[in-house]
Design a protein around this motif. Structure first.
Motif, PDB file in Angstrom:
ATOM      1  N   UNK A 318       0.864  -1.285  -0.069  1.00 58.37           N
ATOM      2  CA  UNK A 318      -0.010  -0.486  -0.371  1.00 58.37           C
ATOM      3  C   UNK A 318       0.981   1.331   0.048  1.00 58.37           C
ATOM      4  N   UNK A 319       1.932   1.231   0.749  1.00 56.50           N
ATOM      5  CA  UNK A 319       2.531   2.345   0.565  1.00 56.50           C
ATOM      6  C   UNK A 319       2.791   2.714  -0.576  1.00 56.50           C
ATOM      7  N   UNK A 320       3.349   1.039  -1.343  1.00 55.13           N
ATOM      8  CA  UNK A 320       4.324   1.303  -2.811  1.00 55.13           C
ATOM      9  C   UNK A 320       2.737   2.170  -3.638  1.00 55.13           C
ATOM     10  N   UNK A 321       1.885   2.021  -3.569  1.00 53.00           N
ATOM     11  CA  UNK A 321      -0.221   2.287  -4.281  1.00 53.00           C
ATOM     12  C   UNK A 321       0.067   3.747  -3.938  1.00 53.00           C
ATOM     13  N   UNK A 322       0.077   4.270  -2.493  1.00 60.68           N
ATOM     14  CA  UNK A 322      -0.106   5.237  -1.981  1.00 60.68           C
ATOM     15  C   UNK A 322       1.490   6.527  -3.122  1.00 60.68           C
TER      16      UNK A 322
END
Lengths: 355, 355, 355, 355
Positions: A318-322
């Protein structure tokens, strides 16, 4: 789970670093270096290595000794390579950015979620002693409320064949911002300006302006054309301000007890002008002692621990998605001449889920 | 014309510097320091001075020994004070900005034109050895074509009661840009972002992005809230790049023979990717020897010479108008959320006219 | 001679660097890492290496696949270890200092001479791009005649159990001096002052003053107790002066076209005072572009080439003897309260001889 | 005593600074600027001054409105000029050094003592915020016991017609040492090395090594031939170490909580080697906020206050004698090839006496 069998995929620019650090991490066992160009992989390993070389991803994924893969291939290939690995039941560490688009990245996050596998981003900076210190300081309230962020990342950089300077360099700044900002101060909109003065076909100089919840503003300057290298981030707070100069190893962080305060309007008469409403503090500066350690070693340790402890890693999918959501909005703003565009929000990981 | 009788108007922040430098300039005779608060003026002059103090602008302008005035009063008063002086037939040197608005500034330029009087802007930076060197280098083709400009001017600054950080600090950067850029590379549009994280009622942090004829981009970061002072300007060119660090007196200018070149598309096959179209030069850096001298001394000398030689000064009224035209467009962009807005063009001085 | 079989002796502080660089040097084949503590050697190689571990120097020297050894054991053991290797017909690369005393070092030089074997000192700094540039510049007359040298090498350093700060750090400065100074400007006498403010039993802070042929003076400041690290060398010449700041990778070398000239006494009247006999030049500074490369890689290449080409290496045994001759005189001066003592001269290598 | 009437003697290099600061100091009334060359004095005052010019010391000293004189003439004239002033009953502020020799300086101290007049040295550095901070820190025990001092003061300097680089520059370092060192850590012997590579007839590069009571060592490097300016002082202590970089206005002082400790021999076994007897601390660095103020203003205030309060000034005549005693011993050591020579001790001021 005992020792984790690992394969590194991609023997290009970043792969050798993964190879070196994987070999030095207890609990990991490097089984393969995999590259379509087996000679390149062999050259990376050198003449004295017992690590296997493979030019077949399928072969590597079919080997039950491989529990996890670390992917350092071009961004455009992240979706197929990582998806194949997840489908083969392997945990995945992937170089930034997570994927070429937000939608591709989302597929990977969902695939990892479904299988309960670790999906981790190699946001290396987030594992440096500096960012660890900043995370504790800023999220812990040590600088008061965040007033502004300013990051400069410029140098003479390789013009990339497939991405512009924003997608090449800004993921570093964005992942750092996301890592240190308090929960209530998050990016909500972004505007981007860029230029291509050398006719490279993509922006080589770019400026990002990010609106944060609460009214503060973050700014990022990335540039491939600067003969002088600058890596500076300023984080202004209501009680303290931090200056991070990453090219000054003897004093990377400087924490200033200086700033501007606003007096409460009730303390002063209504007629008084703005100037009298602010006061200045000039206190000492403290440069905290920070260990010198290789961040990629800590990346490897976190990857290992998130697998053995079945918990999401610090820099999960999710940090990558952000980061992707901000980059996509920035690219859209760039195309529209710099208007502010909203940033898609990414829900945090559901309990019990790993990626 | 022999010695020029001068009056300094305004004994606040900048006035004392004008007083000191006027006294040290041959050909100028300081007659008055004028301020509504005569005690303040007396304190500036000290107990050992023979210069007269006045609290009446009318008295000063009525004195035939006064040929010229140097105005260092708040921007809002520039129109009435300077207009009165011009109407009294006095030459005028005025602190930046020329006036509170473009339209006010235009009135002053026209008034000076009509009377054949010198109207000069105190754009002090334009008279430093650094900017003189840059002007010759950049306008003379010494860095090839201009690819980008980047200026950072941040420090812990007094929040001004009447102007935001853009109007307070950016005139320096803008007047420098205008002074060094070739005629064919001029500002045509501007976008501005700003924030006021301390609730001061005006932007305390701001970013300007300026589009130049030819496609290059200039960027300015101004900030009142930074505990660390930065004064850096980078001017990227096709053959050389200059880095100016004004806080490094031992090496203010560094001229790098480094950069990125684009090969002509005909030299390489069509299929070749962008990466192969650029090449990198890594040459030496030269830091030219520059004299250390007080720029305001050169401002005074230029004011004197433009009067005695009846010619427009380097930083004439129109240069002040150009700065105002960018600032007004930037303020409008700030109000509209950062869209690019065109910059009003200012015709150059007609021949034979002085201001 | 084809590939040279190499053994690294000593797996302590410096050994791992030798191992890493030997493995990356074409023409060398690393056969052994040898240490009395085989576990330590195994740990250095890691779990993925095909290099053999041995705890027996005899075993290693008996192996005909070993043509050469690189010695990184404590200085006190250099004589026995290197002598054994030479007697076994192996070429020798030895970490500085050559031996614990001048007389011991001389035995090694003679032994290598007798057998026609390479004896090379690992004076790593002499193989950096900076020192290569300095050697060409200074020996080539590029700074005019040498007027003074000043080297500062201070940091928080490990207090060594067996040597003082002079013997620990000054070999770097001395080997650099010897490497870059013209033949006619050589050390002839030395005075040393030192102190031991922490009661370590040996000097922890020391200053060396070296008299050079021709009247110029060199000074070295070495210090284990400085919390701030400094690595600066100034080489003053009659036409140019060079400042080397090794902690500034972006600009290690700065060559100033500045200095003081003395006019010829015949040009000016006899009565004129000294002040008028000197004039000052203030020219530009040039920072040459230097490649970033690991010096130890070049050490390995020079070791290989001196063996295959049967020629003395750049830093041959005699260069090690010269450093020892200065260190011994310095230690004697230290014991005598700082008087100047002459430095033993070392004849250069006889023709046809290898070490 | 009300306002103190002051005359400045000498309108050369330093005189203008005395004039400017005297005029800005409440309680002082500048009556004269006196120079044998009245035109030079007039030029210093400028066209707008009410201060009187005189070319006669006798005239100035005969004026009862003159209570005190500030002397900025060449060192060789300090004895006659200051003695005349003292004999005329005037208080005296004298530029460093106090006189050309220790014996001359002693005559001045005695003359001032006898008449109860203030005799003060213009050791300007001792009045900077940095040295004030250091004095409190070091004398107050804030760095533990003093382990070493190291001062570097090098730049391209005017070769002086009458003094060597030691007498020209080292008085600054010596007066600072004397001002900040605890009473129990005082200079007792000095050795000096110097060289004159440009044939100026006097040392242009020099190194001083000073033995302090208690075994610590201080070192001073002064140099007129360095194209790069360095002004650095390190004060190593058992609990903290201070680095003062005077050319870094944003961070002049850095106080490191780092260092080397020696464990008590009783804590560890007798056999344990020296290495185990020391331990290392790596703590934070603090850069204290220091005001930016002109030190010469504080010199003037101290001169005024020592007169009105009839007390010895911080830098009294004896502090000037102490500097002379070290310089004379250093010159003697220089002539003898660098042997350590004892430093004459100077008794502190007797009670009730002013100078």
């Amino acid at each position: 789970m005992g020792t984790i069998g690992l394969a590194v995929i991609g023997a290009g620019y970043w792969g050798p670093n993964l190879v070196r650090n994987a070999q030095a991490t207890p609990g990991l066992r490097l089984q393969y270096l995999c590259d379509l160009d087996a000679d390149r992989a062999r050259k990376v390993l050198g003449e004295y290595s017992t690590v296997a070389v493979s030019d077949s991803l399928d072969e590597v994924l079919a080997d039950p000794a491989v529990d996890a893969v670390a992917i350092a291939t071009p961004a455009a290939t992240h979706l197929p390579v990582a998806m194949k690995a997840l489908e083969a039941g392997k945990h995945v560490l992937v170089e930034k950015p997570l994927a070429a688009t937000y939608d591709e990245g989302r597929l990977l996050v969902e695939a990892a979620d479904k299988r309960g596998l670790t999906l981790m981003l190699d946001h290396t900076y987030c594992y440096t002693p500096v960012v660890e210190h900043l995370r504790n300081l800023v999220r812990g309230g040590g600088i008061g409320s965040v007033q502004y962020l300013d990051s400069v990342r410029i140098n003479l950089g390789l013009v990339q064949p497939d991405v512009d300077v924003l997608w090449d360099l800004a993921p570093h700044d964005l992942s750092i911002f996301l890592s240190i900002l308090p929960d209530g101060v998050q990016p909500i909109a972004v505007a981007a300006h860029g230029s291509d003065p050398i006719g490279a076909g993509r922006a080589c100089v770019a400026h990002l302006t990010i609106e944060l919840t609460g009214g503060a503003m973050a700014h990022v300057h990335v540039n491939w054309l600067s003969p002088t290298k600058v890596r500076t981030m300023i984080i202004g707070g209501s009680s303290r301000t931090v200056v991070w100069d990453d090219l000054n190893p003897a004093q990377r962080l400087a924490i200033y007890d200086r700033g501007v305060d606003r007096k409460d309007a009730t303390e002063i008469g209504e007629q008084t002008r703005a100037q009298t409403m602010v006061s200045y503090r000039t206190g000492d500066m403290v440069a905290p002692a920070l260990p010198e350690k290789e961040a990629l070693r800590a990346v490897m340790a976190e990857f290992r621990d998130s697998i053995t402890q079945s918990r999401p890693p610090l820099t999960d999918g999710r940090s990558g998605l952000r980061v992707l959501s901000i980059l996509e909005a920035a690219s859209a703003s760039l195309a529209k001449g710099g208007v502010f565009l909203p940033i898609r929000s990414v829900e945090t990981s559901t309990e019990g889920v790993n990626a």
